[in-house]
Enzyme design. Structure first.
Site, PDB file in Angstrom:
ATOM      1  CE  LYS A   1       3.188 -42.898 -53.007  1.00  0.00           C
ATOM      2  NZ  LYS A   1       4.422 -43.676 -53.069  1.00  0.00           N
TER       3      LYS A   1
ATOM      4  CE  LYS B   1       4.062 -40.525 -47.146  1.00  0.00           C
ATOM      5  NZ  LYS B   1       5.474 -40.157 -47.373  1.00  0.00           N
TER       6      LYS B   1
ATOM      7  CE  LYS C   1      12.026 -41.256 -50.791  1.00  0.00           C
ATOM      8  NZ  LYS C   1      11.162 -42.295 -51.288  1.00  0.00           N
TER       9      LYS C   1
END
Ligand code: ATP
Ligand code: MG
Length: 331
Positions: free
Chosen positions: A112, A195, A198
């Site tokens: 991230k 994966k 969102k």
């Protein structure tokens, strides 16, 4: 009864198939046999760039979707994380028990922080697994239903709890991850090496609240693999394997059965049928979510009751922890 805790971030206007198959389906099932605490973890949703108005809206939509999927507030405690300040009160103590080295090993931070870089990412993005440990430990949870991507964070939670117990005496229940057998990691339809997520570029992310036409289009344009046979092969055919896995999880038919079913047919047939299976599942969820959002006052009442119940349990843990670490009780 075993106690269960899990959370989901309101980082988008909708949950996706990975959230449902990896985690939320278990949330609903586990209410039957456990005392469950389920929360919309809005504190986690500000670790990356966010818009305040959108966050408020997404938090309500998240709560409505959880109810629409079958979380029953009569049986489980459903609440918003920021309504229960005990999470943060415990988190600070755990930050001082967690080691910089172990937090640095979290692969989710590596994923991230790619866009902003390590130096440009928030400190919160780095420490969020510790807040997550607090979310779990503050309820003395025995089990945590999550997808595969959370396995490492659960290990960190267990390590922190074990260290705390060793240093200050038995305080925390050591929780176990409950990761489903199939569909524990649903892959992005456009990038089946990643994966479904969102908050990262969601080109191949199938949201539960998408319009059925959009859903069908996303599935139609899913990246498939060379060859033409519809067979599962995670190494050689990750795209097709992912589509088969989603179909199997939603239809209840085994992957072997589906391979039989699609024998002699091509990827197009698989995609067409999968779009139908997904639409059939999401349509009632979308309708129910909209109904729940239409009565905002009732939704807020449900969340207020949940927060009150959560605070009772969480407050007991924080009082014990603050005493054990040596904080002077307020007079
Ligand atoms: P974000 O990108 O903001 O992190 P997310 O899609 O990863 O969003 P989370 O709110 O972080 O969703 O996670 C909620 C639950 O969904 C967790 O239990 C997580 O393990 C599970 N989950 C998330 N993505 C997937 C996936 N692709 N497959 C299976 N489970 C998933
Ligand atoms: Mg996530």
């Amino acid at each position: 009864l075993p106690r269960v805790l899990s959370g989901i971030q309101p980082t988008a206007g909708s949950f996706h198939l990975g959230n449902y198959l990896g985690a939320l389906r278990q949330w609903v099932a586990m209410q039957e046999t456990a005392e469950a605490f389920y929360c919309v973890v809005d504190l986690h949703a500000i670790t990356m760039d966010w818009d305040p108005e959108e966050l408020r809206r997404n938090t309500l939509t998240a709560a409505a979707q959880l109810l629409a999927l079958g979380v029953d507030p009569g049986r489980s405690t459903l609440f918003v994380q920021s309504h229960v300040p005990e999470h943060v009160r415990l988190s600070w103590v755990l930050e001082c028990v967690a080691r910089f080295g172990e937090a640095s090993r979290m692969t989710q931070f590596k994923d991230k922080s790619q866009r902003e870089g390590t130096a440009g990412s928030s400190v919160g993005l780095f420490t969020y697994p510790v807040l997550q440990a607090a979310d779990i430990l503050v309820y003395q949870a025995d089990e945590v239903p999550v997808g595969e991507d959370q396995r490492q964070h659960l290990e960190l939670t267990r390590d922190i709890a074990t260290r705390f117990n060793g240093r200050f005496g038995d305080t925390f229940t050591i929780p176990a991850a409950r990761i489903p057998e199939g569909a524990a990691k649903v892959l992005d339809l456009q990038a089946p090496e990643k994966k479904m997520s969102k908050s990262l570029p969601p080109a191949g992310c199938v949201f539960l609240l998408d319009d059925p036409k959009v859903t069908a289009k996303k599935i139609r344009s899913a990246v498939t693999d060379t060859g033409r046979e519809v067979v599962a092969d995670p190494e050689g055919k990750p795209g097709v394997t992912n589509l088969l896995g989603i179909h199997s999880a939603l239809s209840g038919r085994s992957v072997a059965e589906l391979e039989q079913h699609f024998a002699g047919r091509g990827y197009g047939d698989l995609k067409k049928e999968l779009a139908e299976v997904v639409t059939e599942f999401v349509t009632p969820v979308r309708e129910r979510t909209q109904q729940l959002l239409d009565d905002r006052a009732e939704l807020e009442r449900v969340l207020a009751r949940g927060a009150e119940r959560a605070r009772e349990v969480a407050g007991r843990t924080v009082r014990e922890v603050y005493d054990r670490v040596g904080f002077l009780p307020p007079a």
